[in-house]
Design a protein around this motif. Structure first.
Motif, PDB file in Angstrom:
ATOM      1  N   LYS A 312       0.817  -1.223   0.000  1.00 50.73           N
ATOM      2  CA  LYS A 312       0.000   0.000   0.000  1.00 50.73           C
ATOM      3  C   LYS A 312       0.844   1.262   0.000  1.00 50.73           C
ATOM      4  O   LYS A 312       0.530   2.259   0.664  1.00 50.73           O
ATOM      5  N   ARG A 313       1.933   1.227  -0.763  1.00 55.33           N
ATOM      6  CA  ARG A 313       2.787   2.416  -0.855  1.00 55.33           C
ATOM      7  C   ARG A 313       2.770   3.045  -2.242  1.00 55.33           C
ATOM      8  O   ARG A 313       3.314   4.127  -2.433  1.00 55.33           O
ATOM      9  N   ALA A 314       2.173   2.357  -3.226  1.00 55.44           N
ATOM     10  CA  ALA A 314       2.122   2.884  -4.591  1.00 55.44           C
ATOM     11  C   ALA A 314       0.785   3.587  -4.792  1.00 55.44           C
ATOM     12  O   ALA A 314      -0.235   2.950  -5.043  1.00 55.44           O
ATOM     13  N   HIS A 315       0.789   4.910  -4.682  1.00 54.71           N
ATOM     14  CA  HIS A 315      -0.456   5.678  -4.767  1.00 54.71           C
ATOM     15  C   HIS A 315      -0.689   6.263  -6.154  1.00 54.71           C
ATOM     16  O   HIS A 315      -1.808   6.653  -6.480  1.00 54.71           O
ATOM     17  N   THR A 316       0.356   6.380  -6.944  1.00 55.57           N
ATOM     18  CA  THR A 316       0.230   6.917  -8.297  1.00 55.57           C
ATOM     19  C   THR A 316       0.832   5.923  -9.279  1.00 55.57           C
ATOM     20  O   THR A 316       1.525   4.980  -8.893  1.00 55.57           O
ATOM     21  N   GLU A 317       0.561   6.152 -10.573  1.00 56.73           N
ATOM     22  CA  GLU A 317       1.140   5.276 -11.593  1.00 56.73           C
ATOM     23  C   GLU A 317       2.653   5.363 -11.580  1.00 56.73           C
ATOM     24  O   GLU A 317       3.345   4.357 -11.796  1.00 56.73           O
ATOM     25  N   GLN A 318       3.214   6.535 -11.304  1.00 55.51           N
ATOM     26  CA  GLN A 318       4.669   6.685 -11.226  1.00 55.51           C
ATOM     27  C   GLN A 318       5.226   5.875 -10.064  1.00 55.51           C
ATOM     28  O   GLN A 318       6.281   5.233 -10.185  1.00 55.51           O
ATOM     29  N   ASP A 319       4.524   5.906  -8.912  1.00 60.07           N
ATOM     30  CA  ASP A 319       4.951   5.084  -7.768  1.00 60.07           C
ATOM     31  C   ASP A 319       4.974   3.615  -8.162  1.00 60.07           C
ATOM     32  O   ASP A 319       5.911   2.872  -7.845  1.00 60.07           O
ATOM     33  N   LEU A 320       3.917   3.198  -8.849  1.00 59.99           N
ATOM     34  CA  LEU A 320       3.791   1.800  -9.241  1.00 59.99           C
ATOM     35  C   LEU A 320       4.937   1.379 -10.158  1.00 59.99           C
ATOM     36  O   LEU A 320       5.549   0.326  -9.967  1.00 59.99           O
ATOM     37  N   ARG A 321       5.221   2.202 -11.163  1.00 63.88           N
ATOM     38  CA  ARG A 321       6.306   1.876 -12.090  1.00 63.88           C
ATOM     39  C   ARG A 321       7.644   1.804 -11.369  1.00 63.88           C
ATOM     40  O   ARG A 321       8.467   0.930 -11.642  1.00 63.88           O
ATOM     41  N   GLU A 322       7.868   2.726 -10.447  1.00 63.10           N
ATOM     42  CA  GLU A 322       9.128   2.744  -9.705  1.00 63.10           C
ATOM     43  C   GLU A 322       9.267   1.492  -8.843  1.00 63.10           C
ATOM     44  O   GLU A 322      10.324   0.860  -8.804  1.00 63.10           O
ATOM     45  N   GLN A 323       8.189   1.116  -8.162  1.00 63.06           N
ATOM     46  CA  GLN A 323       8.268  -0.010  -7.239  1.00 63.06           C
ATOM     47  C   GLN A 323       8.192  -1.365  -7.936  1.00 63.06           C
ATOM     48  O   GLN A 323       8.415  -2.405  -7.309  1.00 63.06           O
ATOM     49  N   MET A 324       7.874  -1.376  -9.220  1.00 70.17           N
ATOM     50  CA  MET A 324       7.918  -2.602 -10.014  1.00 70.17           C
ATOM     51  C   MET A 324       9.154  -2.648 -10.907  1.00 70.17           C
ATOM     52  O   MET A 324       9.306  -3.559 -11.726  1.00 70.17           O
TER      53      MET A 324
END
Length: 351
Positions: A312-324
């Motif tokens: 529950k730390r990826a709140h935006t699409e940019q967060d998601l891309r970074e954390q993947m």
């Protein structure tokens, strides 16, 4: 043999060794430093053995001689990082760390990640330094991994401290590598080996009993011993993410985790997500969003995505891309992978 106990002596935030030799890029990690009168680059086969033994240990290893400084790391070749070391600098290092200059001998020091001198050991006498390092690493791997876990001691400090102790014993007393004790029992009809350990793995809710060599990776244990081949071996260096599994709920690269370190910890692989014929919500999303092409990276992508949503730390699409970003797709299906994960996040389905 002279052996000094742990010391709290501080040689600057970067550590005198790194600062003096211009090797600040190694700052923040423990260092095992061997001072020797001379050093000959070992054979290719011996370098491969040394690299294999270092892979399971967390410290950088250096050999310091008057001719220069060699560095060794887990997934790298031996490197001459300094081709000449002035005698004044060499003497300064010896003096700073209290390392005696014994002809034909060697001295070892341990610096922690903060630059503190934690241990110092001197071993006189002539020996094959390269072979002794390989033997010492092998002894340390078996002894440390077979030892009971100490909750207040980090694995990195335990491994490096045991490395230095084993090196001193091996060189001073001429002892040979010892193997961890094992019982006569073997799994699946395998002949017992004196170098194997009894390991109990909790995989997808089922307790599995195995006998494994201490250096067996969790990935190899899953694929070769438990026939759970969903986790893929891509790079085997923790760079592609194809082998991602959940270890105690955290996403990890199974190729970088020793199987013995996962004993008693819940492990979930791609085979453990679906409930019978019912797919996991993340699996359904990958299908509906066409988030795969060749499919080789897909199990790791899905496991990493499940871990990411739970964090529950990826709140935006940019967060998601970074954390993947640790999971690579050679086919380039990233846009659809992101869409699948976003679908699960928005649905609020239990993960």
């Amino acid at each position: 043999m002279a052996n000094a106990g742990p010391s709290s002596t501080r040689f600057g935030s970067q550590g005198l060794f790194l600062a003096g030799l211009g090797l600040r890029r190694f700052a923040g990690q423990p260092l095992v430093v061997v001072f020797a009168d001379s050093w000959t680059l070992p054979s290719a086969s011996l370098r491969e053995e040394l690299s294999a033994e270092l892979r399971g240990l967390s410290a950088a290893l250096f050999v310091v001689t008057r001719e220069g400084v060699w560095s060794f790391q887990a997934d790298d070749e031996a490197r001459l990082v300094l081709d000449e070391l002035p005698s004044t600098e060499l003497c300064a290092l010896h003096a700073a760390y209290g390392v005696p200059k014994d002809e034909g001998g060697a001295s070892l020091i341990l610096l922690d990640g903060a630059g503190n001198l934690r241990s110092r050991t001197s071993v006189p006498g002539a020996f094959d330094l390269a072979q002794s390092l390989v033997d010492t690493l092998r002894v340390a791997s078996v002894e440390v991994l077979a030892a009971p876990r100490a909750g207040l001691v980090s694995r990195r400090e335990l491994v490096v401290a045991s490395l230095i102790t084993a090196f001193a014993l091996l060189l001073a007393d001429g002892c040979r590598p010892r193997h961890a004790p094992s019982s006569a029992r073997s799994d699946a009809g395998r002949a017992p080996s004196t170098s194997e350990l009894d390991v109990s793995l909790l995989v997808n809710g089922t307790q599995r009993q195995l006998r494994l060599e201490p250096r067996t990776s969790l990935l190899d244990a899953l694929r070769e011993r438990l026939s759970l081949t969903g986790s893929k071996k891509g790079c085997d260096h923790g760079q592609c993410g194809a082998c991602t599994v959940l270890l105690d709920g955290r996403r990890v690269n199974a190729c970088l985790v020793l199987a013995v370190m996962a004993e008693g910890v819940p492990i979930v692989t791609i085979e453990g997500l679906a409930q019978g014929e019912t797919l996991h919500p993340m699996q359904e999303a990958f299908v509906s969003e066409d988030a795969l092409q060749c499919g080789y990276c897909t199990p790791g992508q899905i496991m990493s995505a499940v871990g990411l949503v739970r964090e529950k730390r990826a709140h935006t699409e940019q967060d998601l891309r970074e954390q993947m970003s640790g999971n690579l797709c050679r086919c380039g299906a990233y846009a659809n992978i992101v869409a699948a994960i976003r679908q699960v996040q928005k649905s609020g389905a239990p993960i």
